[in-house]
Design a protein around this motif. Structure first.
Motif, PDB file in Angstrom:
ATOM      1  N   ALA A  46      -9.313   7.272   1.984  1.00 42.57           N
ATOM      2  CA  ALA A  46      -8.996   6.372   3.097  1.00 42.57           C
ATOM      3  C   ALA A  46      -7.518   5.994   3.067  1.00 42.57           C
ATOM      4  CB  ALA A  46      -9.872   5.122   3.027  1.00 42.57           C
ATOM      5  N   ALA A  47      -7.009   5.661   1.892  1.00 42.90           N
ATOM      6  CA  ALA A  47      -5.593   5.288   1.776  1.00 42.90           C
ATOM      7  C   ALA A  47      -4.696   6.449   2.186  1.00 42.90           C
ATOM      8  CB  ALA A  47      -5.271   4.847   0.349  1.00 42.90           C
ATOM      9  N   ALA A  48      -5.050   7.660   1.765  1.00 42.55           N
ATOM     10  CA  ALA A  48      -4.248   8.837   2.132  1.00 42.55           C
ATOM     11  C   ALA A  48      -4.286   9.057   3.647  1.00 42.55           C
ATOM     12  CB  ALA A  48      -4.758  10.066   1.394  1.00 42.55           C
ATOM     13  N   CYS A  49      -5.453   8.894   4.247  1.00 43.94           N
ATOM     14  CA  CYS A  49      -5.569   9.066   5.701  1.00 43.94           C
ATOM     15  C   CYS A  49      -4.777   7.995   6.442  1.00 43.94           C
ATOM     16  CB  CYS A  49      -7.039   9.015   6.128  1.00 43.94           C
ATOM     17  SG  CYS A  49      -7.991  10.452   5.631  1.00 43.94           S
ATOM     18  N   PHE A  50      -4.883   6.749   5.992  1.00 48.06           N
ATOM     19  CA  PHE A  50      -4.156   5.668   6.648  1.00 48.06           C
ATOM     20  C   PHE A  50      -2.649   5.799   6.449  1.00 48.06           C
ATOM     21  CE2 PHE A  50      -8.044   2.654   6.263  1.00 48.06           C
ATOM     22  CZ  PHE A  50      -8.614   3.242   7.376  1.00 48.06           C
ATOM     23  N   ALA A  51      -2.227   6.356   5.317  1.00 44.71           N
ATOM     24  CA  ALA A  51      -0.794   6.539   5.067  1.00 44.71           C
ATOM     25  C   ALA A  51      -0.184   7.507   6.075  1.00 44.71           C
ATOM     26  CB  ALA A  51      -0.561   7.054   3.644  1.00 44.71           C
ATOM     27  N   ARG A  52      -0.995   8.358   6.665  1.00 43.29           N
ATOM     28  CA  ARG A  52      -0.507   9.324   7.654  1.00 43.29           C
ATOM     29  C   ARG A  52      -0.880   8.942   9.086  1.00 43.29           C
ATOM     30  NH1 ARG A  52       2.649  10.369   4.295  1.00 43.29           N
ATOM     31  NH2 ARG A  52       2.579  12.145   2.909  1.00 43.29           N
ATOM     32  N   SER A  53      -1.637   7.825   9.247  1.00 39.83           N
ATOM     33  CA  SER A  53      -2.080   7.487  10.601  1.00 39.83           C
ATOM     34  C   SER A  53      -1.773   6.057  11.019  1.00 39.83           C
ATOM     35  CB  SER A  53      -3.584   7.737  10.738  1.00 39.83           C
ATOM     36  OG  SER A  53      -4.309   6.921   9.836  1.00 39.83           O
ATOM     37  N   SER A  54      -1.770   5.103  10.089  1.00 36.68           N
ATOM     38  CA  SER A  54      -1.568   3.710  10.476  1.00 36.68           C
ATOM     39  C   SER A  54      -1.019   2.888   9.315  1.00 36.68           C
ATOM     40  CB  SER A  54      -2.889   3.102  10.953  1.00 36.68           C
ATOM     41  OG  SER A  54      -2.766   1.707  11.114  1.00 36.68           O
ATOM     42  N   GLN A  55       0.217   2.484   9.438  1.00 38.55           N
ATOM     43  CA  GLN A  55       0.809   1.649   8.389  1.00 38.55           C
ATOM     44  C   GLN A  55       0.051   0.329   8.267  1.00 38.55           C
ATOM     45  OE1 GLN A  55       4.959   0.730   8.861  1.00 38.55           O
ATOM     46  NE2 GLN A  55       5.085  -0.232   6.874  1.00 38.55           N
ATOM     47  N   ARG A  56      -0.369  -0.228   9.391  1.00 41.56           N
ATOM     48  CA  ARG A  56      -1.105  -1.496   9.385  1.00 41.56           C
ATOM     49  C   ARG A  56      -2.396  -1.393   8.571  1.00 41.56           C
ATOM     50  NH1 ARG A  56      -3.480  -3.530  14.884  1.00 41.56           N
ATOM     51  NH2 ARG A  56      -5.397  -2.703  14.048  1.00 41.56           N
ATOM     52  N   PHE A  57      -3.190  -0.345   8.807  1.00 39.75           N
ATOM     53  CA  PHE A  57      -4.448  -0.191   8.082  1.00 39.75           C
ATOM     54  C   PHE A  57      -4.201   0.148   6.612  1.00 39.75           C
ATOM     55  CE2 PHE A  57      -6.506   0.984  12.334  1.00 39.75           C
ATOM     56  CZ  PHE A  57      -6.871  -0.325  12.569  1.00 39.75           C
ATOM     57  N   TYR A  58      -3.156   0.944   6.359  1.00 41.20           N
ATOM     58  CA  TYR A  58      -2.821   1.279   4.970  1.00 41.20           C
ATOM     59  C   TYR A  58      -2.480   0.017   4.187  1.00 41.20           C
ATOM     60  CZ  TYR A  58      -0.334   3.043   0.921  1.00 41.20           C
ATOM     61  OH  TYR A  58       0.073   3.276  -0.370  1.00 41.20           O
ATOM     62  N   LEU A  59      -1.603  -0.816   4.750  1.00 42.17           N
ATOM     63  CA  LEU A  59      -1.210  -2.053   4.069  1.00 42.17           C
ATOM     64  C   LEU A  59      -2.398  -2.999   3.918  1.00 42.17           C
ATOM     65  CD1 LEU A  59       2.293  -2.641   5.685  1.00 42.17           C
ATOM     66  CD2 LEU A  59       1.777  -1.784   3.380  1.00 42.17           C
ATOM     67  N   TRP A  60      -3.268  -3.040   4.922  1.00 46.56           N
ATOM     68  CA  TRP A  60      -4.469  -3.868   4.821  1.00 46.56           C
ATOM     69  C   TRP A  60      -5.346  -3.401   3.661  1.00 46.56           C
ATOM     70  CZ3 TRP A  60      -9.505  -2.066   5.298  1.00 46.56           C
ATOM     71  CH2 TRP A  60     -10.493  -3.052   5.213  1.00 46.56           C
ATOM     72  N   LEU A  61      -5.581  -2.087   3.584  1.00 39.37           N
ATOM     73  CA  LEU A  61      -6.471  -1.550   2.545  1.00 39.37           C
ATOM     74  C   LEU A  61      -5.888  -1.734   1.155  1.00 39.37           C
ATOM     75  CD1 LEU A  61      -9.090  -0.032   1.888  1.00 39.37           C
ATOM     76  CD2 LEU A  61      -7.835   2.110   2.216  1.00 39.37           C
ATOM     77  N   VAL A  62      -4.630  -1.382   0.983  1.00 36.27           N
ATOM     78  CA  VAL A  62      -3.996  -1.480  -0.333  1.00 36.27           C
ATOM     79  C   VAL A  62      -3.850  -2.942  -0.764  1.00 36.27           C
ATOM     80  CG1 VAL A  62      -1.890  -0.961  -1.624  1.00 36.27           C
ATOM     81  CG2 VAL A  62      -2.865   0.752  -0.116  1.00 36.27           C
ATOM     82  N   GLY A  63      -3.668  -3.838   0.201  1.00 39.88           N
ATOM     83  CA  GLY A  63      -3.518  -5.253  -0.119  1.00 39.88           C
ATOM     84  C   GLY A  63      -4.817  -6.031  -0.134  1.00 39.88           C
ATOM     85  N   HIS A  64      -5.934  -5.384   0.191  1.00 41.86           N
ATOM     86  CA  HIS A  64      -7.225  -6.069   0.244  1.00 41.86           C
ATOM     87  C   HIS A  64      -7.581  -6.613  -1.146  1.00 41.86           C
ATOM     88  CE1 HIS A  64     -11.559  -6.661   0.732  1.00 41.86           C
ATOM     89  NE2 HIS A  64     -11.315  -6.687   2.038  1.00 41.86           N
ATOM     90  N   PRO A  65      -8.046  -7.871  -1.216  1.00 44.11           N
ATOM     91  CA  PRO A  65      -8.317  -8.468  -2.533  1.00 44.11           C
ATOM     92  C   PRO A  65      -9.429  -7.774  -3.332  1.00 44.11           C
ATOM     93  CG  PRO A  65      -8.984  -9.958  -0.745  1.00 44.11           C
ATOM     94  CD  PRO A  65      -8.273  -8.798  -0.117  1.00 44.11           C
ATOM     95  N   LYS A  66     -10.406  -7.172  -2.658  1.00 38.53           N
ATOM     96  CA  LYS A  66     -11.509  -6.499  -3.370  1.00 38.53           C
ATOM     97  C   LYS A  66     -11.329  -4.988  -3.458  1.00 38.53           C
ATOM     98  CE  LYS A  66     -13.998 -10.190  -3.968  1.00 38.53           C
ATOM     99  NZ  LYS A  66     -14.088 -10.828  -5.251  1.00 38.53           N
TER     100      LYS A  66
END
Length: 132
Positions: A46-66
């Protein structure tokens, strides 16, 4: 946590990556509760896909507390939990075995087995974190 995000310029690619990314997030979250479904590989995908498609979702996922720590541990070079390695390798080999059974073409079997060996070696080579 300074990881590169480079969105694809092609909208079809971006939407495809977003779809695979969100499906991977859902499967990764389910994997937290279902022992036979690996969490870490799906969240990394998911992180790899978001890194190539949406900075917003990537930052949300990587920064998610859980969910974020599963990804950040790998991206920061700390490793993959043992449970994640076992499930990823085990499920990969199960699916490769089934695929080899269903696909009678020798060249396809050789390709699938070669990929499985290389991916297994890559996963085994990564540092191992204790189970979560």
């Amino acid at each position: 946590m300074d990881h590169e995000v480079r969105e694809s310029r092609h909208s079809a690619v971006r939407y495809s990556l977003l779809t695979v990314g969100w499906l991977s997030v859902v499967l990764g979250v389910i994997g937290i509760f279902v022992p036979v479904l690996p969490t870490t590989p799906f969240l990394l995908l998911a992180a790899a896909c978001f890194a190539r498609s949406s900075q917003r979702f990537y930052l949300w996922l990587v920064g998610h507390p859980k969910l974020g720590p599963w990804i950040r541990d790998y991206l920061d070079g700390h490793g993959i939990p043992l449970k994640g390695k076992v499930y990823a390798i085990g499920l990969m080999w199960l699916s490769i075995a089934l695929s080899c059974y269903l696909v009678p073409l020798p060249w396809a079997r050789a390709f699938m087995l070669s990929c499985a060996v290389l991916v297994s070696l890559y996963i085994l080579k990564q540092k191992t974190l204790p189970n979560r």
